[in-house]
Enzyme design. Structure first.
Site, PDB file in Angstrom:
ATOM      1  N   SER A 138     -45.389 110.375 -20.311  1.00 29.28           N
ATOM      2  CA  SER A 138     -44.928 110.891 -21.600  1.00 29.28           C
ATOM      3  C   SER A 138     -43.710 111.774 -21.372  1.00 29.28           C
ATOM      4  O   SER A 138     -43.551 112.359 -20.299  1.00 29.28           O
ATOM      5  CB  SER A 138     -46.052 111.738 -22.217  1.00 29.28           C
ATOM      6  OG  SER A 138     -45.567 112.513 -23.281  1.00 29.28           O
ATOM      7  N   TYR A 151     -51.719 118.871 -21.632  1.00 27.35           N
ATOM      8  CA  TYR A 151     -51.432 117.437 -21.539  1.00 27.35           C
ATOM      9  C   TYR A 151     -50.140 117.196 -20.744  1.00 27.35           C
ATOM     10  O   TYR A 151     -50.083 116.330 -19.864  1.00 27.35           O
ATOM     11  CB  TYR A 151     -51.327 116.880 -22.956  1.00 27.35           C
ATOM     12  CG  TYR A 151     -50.834 115.462 -23.071  1.00 27.35           C
ATOM     13  CD1 TYR A 151     -51.731 114.403 -23.050  1.00 27.35           C
ATOM     14  CD2 TYR A 151     -49.476 115.179 -23.242  1.00 27.35           C
ATOM     15  CE1 TYR A 151     -51.276 113.091 -23.184  1.00 27.35           C
ATOM     16  CE2 TYR A 151     -49.023 113.879 -23.381  1.00 27.35           C
ATOM     17  CZ  TYR A 151     -49.923 112.838 -23.352  1.00 27.35           C
ATOM     18  OH  TYR A 151     -49.473 111.544 -23.482  1.00 27.35           O
TER      19      TYR A 151
HETATM   20  N1  LIG Z   1     -49.214 107.987 -28.864  1.00 28.61           N
HETATM   21  C1  LIG Z   1     -48.114 108.542 -28.396  1.00 28.61           C
HETATM   22  O1  LIG Z   1     -47.261 108.987 -29.155  1.00 28.61           O
HETATM   23  C2  LIG Z   1     -47.884 108.629 -26.896  1.00 28.61           C
HETATM   24  C3  LIG Z   1     -46.670 109.163 -26.459  1.00 28.61           C
HETATM   25  C4  LIG Z   1     -46.430 109.211 -25.075  1.00 28.61           C
HETATM   26  C5  LIG Z   1     -47.383 108.737 -24.201  1.00 28.61           C
HETATM   27  N2  LIG Z   1     -48.564 108.225 -24.661  1.00 28.61           N
HETATM   28  C6  LIG Z   1     -49.520 107.698 -23.688  1.00 28.61           C
HETATM   29  O2  LIG Z   1     -49.790 106.338 -24.012  1.00 28.61           O
HETATM   30  C7  LIG Z   1     -51.111 105.984 -23.554  1.00 28.61           C
HETATM   31  C8  LIG Z   1     -51.896 105.353 -24.673  1.00 28.61           C
HETATM   32  O3  LIG Z   1     -52.053 106.312 -25.711  1.00 28.61           O
HETATM   33  P1  LIG Z   1     -52.449 105.918 -27.202  1.00 28.61           P
HETATM   34  O4  LIG Z   1     -51.548 106.694 -28.073  1.00 28.61           O
HETATM   35  O5  LIG Z   1     -52.559 104.449 -27.337  1.00 28.61           O
HETATM   36  O6  LIG Z   1     -53.907 106.610 -27.281  1.00 28.61           O
HETATM   37  P2  LIG Z   1     -55.196 106.263 -28.147  1.00 28.61           P
HETATM   38  O7  LIG Z   1     -54.866 105.522 -29.371  1.00 28.61           O
HETATM   39  O8  LIG Z   1     -55.948 107.535 -28.234  1.00 28.61           O
HETATM   40  O9  LIG Z   1     -55.989 105.246 -27.179  1.00 28.61           O
HETATM   41  C9  LIG Z   1     -56.478 105.690 -25.948  1.00 28.61           C
HETATM   42  C10 LIG Z   1     -57.358 104.620 -25.333  1.00 28.61           C
HETATM   43  O10 LIG Z   1     -57.886 105.121 -24.103  1.00 28.61           O
HETATM   44  C11 LIG Z   1     -59.315 105.174 -24.185  1.00 28.61           C
HETATM   45  N3  LIG Z   1     -59.753 106.330 -23.399  1.00 28.61           N
HETATM   46  C12 LIG Z   1     -59.456 107.630 -23.599  1.00 28.61           C
HETATM   47  N4  LIG Z   1     -60.032 108.401 -22.671  1.00 28.61           N
HETATM   48  C13 LIG Z   1     -60.706 107.560 -21.851  1.00 28.61           C
HETATM   49  C14 LIG Z   1     -61.503 107.753 -20.707  1.00 28.61           C
HETATM   50  N5  LIG Z   1     -61.718 108.981 -20.220  1.00 28.61           N
HETATM   51  N6  LIG Z   1     -62.040 106.678 -20.092  1.00 28.61           N
HETATM   52  C15 LIG Z   1     -61.837 105.431 -20.581  1.00 28.61           C
HETATM   53  N7  LIG Z   1     -61.072 105.183 -21.669  1.00 28.61           N
HETATM   54  C16 LIG Z   1     -60.533 106.240 -22.302  1.00 28.61           C
HETATM   55  C17 LIG Z   1     -59.622 105.249 -25.673  1.00 28.61           C
HETATM   56  O11 LIG Z   1     -60.923 104.805 -26.021  1.00 28.61           O
HETATM   57  P3  LIG Z   1     -62.161 105.853 -26.065  1.00 28.61           P
HETATM   58  O12 LIG Z   1     -61.699 107.083 -26.790  1.00 28.61           O
HETATM   59  O13 LIG Z   1     -63.253 105.099 -26.766  1.00 28.61           O
HETATM   60  O14 LIG Z   1     -62.494 106.124 -24.630  1.00 28.61           O
HETATM   61  C18 LIG Z   1     -58.561 104.279 -26.213  1.00 28.61           C
HETATM   62  O15 LIG Z   1     -58.957 102.945 -25.958  1.00 28.61           O
HETATM   63  C19 LIG Z   1     -51.727 107.285 -23.017  1.00 28.61           C
HETATM   64  O16 LIG Z   1     -51.572 107.333 -21.604  1.00 28.61           O
HETATM   65  C20 LIG Z   1     -50.878 108.361 -23.669  1.00 28.61           C
HETATM   66  O17 LIG Z   1     -50.888 109.558 -22.917  1.00 28.61           O
HETATM   67  C21 LIG Z   1     -48.834 108.158 -26.003  1.00 28.61           C
END
Ligand SMILES: NC(=O)c1ccc[n+]([C@@H]2O[C@H](COP(=O)([O-])OP(=O)(O)OC[C@H]3O[C@@H](n4cnc5c(N)ncnc54)[C@H](OP(=O)(O)O)[C@@H]3O)[C@@H](O)[C@H]2O)c1
Length: 233
Positions: A138, A151
């Site tokens: 990120s 984070y």
């Molecule tokens: N969204 C943004 O704006 C953004 C920006 C920069 C970087 N990112 C990065 O992009 C990636 C994806 O994020 P996202 O926005 O798609 O998040 P999200 O919608 O919250 O999805 C996260 C996924 O990971 C799973 N997860 C979370 N904790 C877990 C654990 N301890 N063990 C196994 N599974 C787990 C969740 O399912 P469960 O909760 O059921 O476990 C879900 O399937 C992450 O690495 C995040 O840091 C996101």
């Protein structure tokens, strides 16, 4: 054509599911996880219409779960790609560092920093020659956004782990990738009560990830959506 297999953590929604859908449409075999088993089963059922899918509910912080994921990779004949995408934000709203509960911070580090390395360690023997590792990071890893100290620092450590893994393993492609802001549950947790519908959908970050998984780019740090523009131009 040789069967390609990817292990994607956190593929029940958000970026992980968007990437899984894209790889499924290219007939990659998928190994996916998430903690929530109902959402994971819904994802598995959808993806299974397109490809072979192994869905293992569990928490990436759990060693036994990581062993199960590595075992599935072995059963599928090894991995062409390991995508450490699962991640947690921590408390929402995010506390300032001086007020950050350290037990919560420890969980953020365990999920976002230690688990990705631990999963690579567990699956190291299953990585096929030239396999790709993507650790999702990120811009909060580098920018001093107020409130993002927990984070952000977990992702900063992940970035340097990834950087050094790449140096230590020149036979692998080891990428750290910033997907950019996306309209997902994590983004909503980061901005509770705000309308986040102006953020791009996670699908917009997927072509950049596909370029890293199937192209010839060297190990390094990439911004997923900037990679799309390289392809276009
Ligand atoms: N969204 C943004 O704006 C953004 C920006 C920069 C970087 N990112 C990065 O992009 C990636 C994806 O994020 P996202 O926005 O798609 O998040 P999200 O919608 O919250 O999805 C996260 C996924 O990971 C799973 N997860 C979370 N904790 C877990 C654990 N301890 N063990 C196994 N599974 C787990 C969740 O399912 P469960 O909760 O059921 O476990 C879900 O399937 C992450 O690495 C995040 O840091 C996101």
């Amino acid at each position: 054509m040789e069967q390609k297999t990817a292990l994607i953590t956190g593929a029940s929604r958000g970026l992980g599911l968007a990437l899984a859908r894209a790889l499924a449409s290219e007939a990659w075999t998928l190994i996916i996880d998430s903690r929530g088993s109902e959402d994971l089963e819904a994802a598995r059922a959808e993806l299974a219409a397109l490809t072979s899918v192994v869905a293992i509910p569990g928490d990436v912080r759990n060693e036994e779960h990581r062993r199960e994921l590595a075992g599935a990779a072995r059963d599928e004949g090894g991995l062409d790609a390991l995508i450490n995408n699962a991640s947690i934000l921590g408390p929402s709203p995010q506390p300032a560092l001086l007020d950050y509960p350290l037990d919560a911070l420890e969980e953020v580090y365990r999920a976002n920093t230690l688990a990705p390395l631990a999963l690579i360690q567990a699956a190291r023997s299953e990585l096929k020659p030239g396999a790709r590792i993507i650790n999702v990071t990120s811009d909060a890893a580098a920018e001093p956004y107020e409130g993002w100290g927990g984070y952000g620092s977990s992702k900063a450590a992940l970035e340097q782990l990834t950087n050094i893994l790449a140096a230590e393993n020149p036979d692998l492609r080891v990428y750290r990738v910033d997907p950019g802001d996306m309209c997902t549950r994590m983004q909503q947790e980061a901005f509770p009560g705000e309308d986040i519908s102006d953020r791009p959908l996670p699908e917009e970050s997927v072509p950049g990830l596909l370029e890293l998984l199937t192209g010839d780019l060297p190990s390094g740090r990439y911004e997923a959506r900037a990679l799309i523009h390289i392809n276009e131009g």
